[in-house]
Design a protein around this motif. Structure first.
Motif: not given
Length: 201
Positions: A107-110, A118-121, A166-168
């Motif tokens: 969330a912060r670095a990408l 993709e990372v969050l999912t 996180f929005p998930l």
């Protein structure tokens, strides 16, 4: 008196709650109030516990130190039960916690929205699978190690709260949600939350 370097809502909260559980006085020091916190912890992370000349910088090590020093009944004496406690402590600290850390990193670095999504999912799927392990563990007990709240449960409660950032969706089973709700009402954790709000204000 112990000194605990903390951040509101961070994993240091579980250590703070454990100190309350053990009825140990503690001086809270907000990480952001320290000019160069890397002088305290080269990794720039909390928790850091100071006990006289001893400085401990890893959450699981701090938990075991406090439980052993104060002969907490929540740390089993029987070798098999103690090993099981250690296993779940490490699951919380070294498996579940890093899985949430990956979400914070994404969330912060990408910068790429596609890479971030993709990372969050993938991270949410990983966390859901880990919480399913917790759900299975709670099949025949109200808390991770049995009938009473331990430091492991308080760690899990702190981590579960991070999902709000996180929005998930991170799936939590019914038994897990019930356990987390009970831990959220545990007096030692409630006092930690209230104290942190005062210090950080």
């Amino acid at each position: 008196m112990y000194k605990l370097y903390f951040m509101p809502g961070a994993c240091s909260r579980a250590i703070h709650a454990l100190l309350n559980e053990l009825e140990q006085p503690v001086e809270l020091i907000a990480r952001d109030s320290v000019a160069d916190f890397k002088q305290v912890n080269p990794t720039n992370q909390v928790p850091v516990l100071v006990d006289g000349d001893l400085v401990l910088r890893e959450g699981a090590a701090i938990v075991l130190y406090l439980l052993e020093k104060h002969a907490s009944p929540t740390l089993p004496r029987e070798p098999e039960l103690r090993a099981e406690f250690h296993q779940w402590l490490m699951f919380a600290n070294a498996t579940l916690h890093p899985a949430y850390s990956l979400l914070f990193f994404g969330a912060r670095a990408l910068e790429s929205d596609a890479a971030k999504q993709e990372v969050l999912t993938r991270g949410a799927a990983r966390l859901s699978a880990l919480w399913a392990i917790v759900e299975e563990r709670l099949q025949d007990r109200p808390f991770i190690c049995g009938e009473q709240v331990t430091a492991v449960d308080m760690m899990l409660a702190v981590y579960a709260n991070w999902g709000q950032y996180f929005p998930l969706e991170i799936e939590l089973g019914a038994r897990t949600r019930r356990m987390l709700a009970r831990v959220a009402e545990h007096p030692a954790l409630v006092r930690a939350i209230e104290s942190e709000a005062t210090v950080a204000a």
